[in-house]
Scaffold this motif. Structure first.
Motif, PDB file in Angstrom:
ATOM      1  N   TRP A  85      -8.842 -30.735  -0.081  1.00 24.18           N
ATOM      2  CA  TRP A  85      -8.074 -32.277  -0.639  1.00 24.18           C
ATOM      3  C   TRP A  85      -7.652 -32.771   0.322  1.00 24.18           C
ATOM      4  CZ3 TRP A  85      -3.356 -32.169   2.420  1.00 24.18           C
ATOM      5  CH2 TRP A  85      -3.423 -30.547   2.920  1.00 24.18           C
ATOM      6  N   GLY A  86      -7.721 -32.524   1.704  1.00 22.96           N
ATOM      7  CA  GLY A  86      -7.373 -33.377   3.131  1.00 22.96           C
ATOM      8  C   GLY A  86      -8.486 -35.402   2.433  1.00 22.96           C
ATOM      9  N   LEU A  87      -9.551 -35.045   2.427  1.00 22.93           N
ATOM     10  CA  LEU A  87     -10.345 -36.044   1.698  1.00 22.93           C
ATOM     11  C   LEU A  87      -9.561 -37.095   0.724  1.00 22.93           C
ATOM     12  CD1 LEU A  87     -12.127 -38.673   3.345  1.00 22.93           C
ATOM     13  CD2 LEU A  87     -13.416 -37.259   2.011  1.00 22.93           C
ATOM     14  N   PRO A  88      -9.775 -36.377  -0.024  1.00 24.75           N
ATOM     15  CA  PRO A  88      -9.013 -37.129  -1.923  1.00 24.75           C
ATOM     16  C   PRO A  88      -7.252 -37.256  -1.394  1.00 24.75           C
ATOM     17  CG  PRO A  88     -10.403 -35.009  -2.049  1.00 24.75           C
ATOM     18  CD  PRO A  88      -9.989 -34.878  -0.245  1.00 24.75           C
ATOM     19  N   ALA A  89      -7.065 -36.741  -1.402  1.00 24.46           N
ATOM     20  CA  ALA A  89      -5.500 -36.651  -0.810  1.00 24.46           C
ATOM     21  C   ALA A  89      -5.064 -38.108   0.387  1.00 24.46           C
ATOM     22  CB  ALA A  89      -4.526 -35.830   0.341  1.00 24.46           C
ATOM     23  N   ALA A  90      -6.028 -38.851   1.679  1.00 26.37           N
ATOM     24  CA  ALA A  90      -5.858 -39.074   2.295  1.00 26.37           C
ATOM     25  C   ALA A  90      -6.002 -40.618   1.801  1.00 26.37           C
ATOM     26  CB  ALA A  90      -6.529 -39.202   3.616  1.00 26.37           C
ATOM     27  N   LEU A  91      -7.102 -40.876   0.859  1.00 28.34           N
ATOM     28  CA  LEU A  91      -7.888 -41.633   0.265  1.00 28.34           C
ATOM     29  C   LEU A  91      -6.848 -42.049  -1.026  1.00 28.34           C
ATOM     30  CD1 LEU A  91     -11.078 -40.962  -0.280  1.00 28.34           C
ATOM     31  CD2 LEU A  91     -10.797 -42.442   0.625  1.00 28.34           C
ATOM     32  N   TRP A  92      -6.631 -41.104  -1.416  1.00 30.99           N
ATOM     33  CA  TRP A  92      -5.365 -41.962  -2.852  1.00 30.99           C
ATOM     34  C   TRP A  92      -4.367 -42.436  -1.929  1.00 30.99           C
ATOM     35  CZ3 TRP A  92      -6.289 -43.609  -7.336  1.00 30.99           C
ATOM     36  CH2 TRP A  92      -7.111 -42.596  -8.010  1.00 30.99           C
ATOM     37  N   LEU A  93      -3.714 -41.989  -0.988  1.00 27.64           N
ATOM     38  CA  LEU A  93      -2.475 -42.468  -0.325  1.00 27.64           C
ATOM     39  C   LEU A  93      -3.214 -43.932   0.366  1.00 27.64           C
ATOM     40  CD1 LEU A  93       0.380 -42.467   1.348  1.00 27.64           C
ATOM     41  CD2 LEU A  93      -1.052 -41.272   3.290  1.00 27.64           C
ATOM     42  N   LEU A  94      -4.169 -43.991   0.878  1.00 22.18           N
ATOM     43  CA  LEU A  94      -4.475 -44.892   1.867  1.00 22.18           C
ATOM     44  C   LEU A  94      -4.862 -46.556   0.040  1.00 22.18           C
ATOM     45  CD1 LEU A  94      -5.603 -46.765   3.609  1.00 22.18           C
ATOM     46  CD2 LEU A  94      -7.569 -45.753   3.272  1.00 22.18           C
ATOM     47  N   ALA A  95      -5.106 -46.059  -1.469  1.00 24.66           N
ATOM     48  CA  ALA A  95      -5.292 -46.756  -2.305  1.00 24.66           C
ATOM     49  C   ALA A  95      -4.030 -47.253  -2.172  1.00 24.66           C
ATOM     50  CB  ALA A  95      -5.468 -45.504  -3.144  1.00 24.66           C
ATOM     51  N   VAL A  96      -3.211 -46.631  -2.844  1.00 23.07           N
ATOM     52  CA  VAL A  96      -1.762 -46.822  -2.567  1.00 23.07           C
ATOM     53  C   VAL A  96      -1.501 -48.487  -1.644  1.00 23.07           C
ATOM     54  CG1 VAL A  96       0.439 -46.587  -2.732  1.00 23.07           C
ATOM     55  CG2 VAL A  96      -1.058 -44.971  -4.402  1.00 23.07           C
TER      56      VAL A  96
END
Length: 209
Positions: free
Chosen positions: A172-183
């Motif tokens: 889940w590390g990469l998807p979580a980082a991407l969603w945080l970065l998207a926001v």
């Protein structure tokens, strides 16, 4: 706080990079050549490895290649300053590198069946381009726009951290980082647009006065 840390880290890395920069200049290698070479390295790491799921290998290659972004700047400074074309080339290569990184991540997540993660990567890809465009457009109009919570360095650190987590088994590390970065990227766009709007209002008021 993030900016202070970034400045301190950059100063420390520069002390290490400067001897290398002097050596490269001594053998006739130009800053522009280093800029292009670094981008090629990012393309190899992102598309050749990251897009195929070799996240750790890709991350190492991209990180090493991204350090040339400081190396070419140090070389230009030692040579007496960055040329107009050098600045243009550096910004253009940064956009290519960013596109390759987030495009490769989006592709890997899509073929792996993680559609939400792929969507987040695509949002980061588009939003990152807009963040850079807003700044360039504002500066082209004579205003400043060096604001925002997620500038290029923060974007690369976040996606790199996510890639590292996923590479060591934290799926889940990469998807979580991407969603945080998207926001954060969307927030950064808003911050920059608001900053430019305030300047435009102040300029208009100054003209009216």
């Amino acid at each position: 706080m993030a900016k202070i840390f970034r400045v301190s880290a950059r100063a420390g890395i520069t002390r290490v990079i400067e001897p290398v920069a002097r050596r490269l200049l001594g053998v006739g290698i130009s800053p522009n050549a280093v800029t292009v070479a670094g981008t090629v390295g990012v393309l190899i790491g992102a598309i050749g490895f990251g897009a195929r799921g070799y996240l750790l290998t890709g991350l190492v290659i991209v990180t090493v290649s991204a350090l040339t972004d400081m190396l070419d700047g140090t070389m230009a400074r030692l040579r007496g300053g960055t040329s107009t074309f050098g600045a243009f080339l550096d910004s253009s290569m940064d956009r290519i590198a960013d596109g390759a990184i987030f495009g490769a991540v989006a592709y890997w997540l899509a073929v792996s069946g993680d559609r939400p993660g792929a969507v987040a990567a695509l949002i980061c890809l588009v939003a990152g381009g807009i963040v850079s465009y807003v700044k360039a457009r504002a500066e082209g109009l004579g205003m400043t726009c060096n604001v925002g919570i997620a500038e290029r360095t923060e974007r690369l650190i976040l996606v790199g951290t996510g890639g590292l987590l996923s590479g060591v088994g934290v799926s889940w590390g990469l998807p979580a980082a991407l969603w945080l970065l998207a926001v954060l990227s969307v927030v950064t766009i808003w911050q920059r647009v608001a900053h430019v709007h305030r300047q435009s209002v102040e300029l208009a008021q100054g003209v009216d006065a």
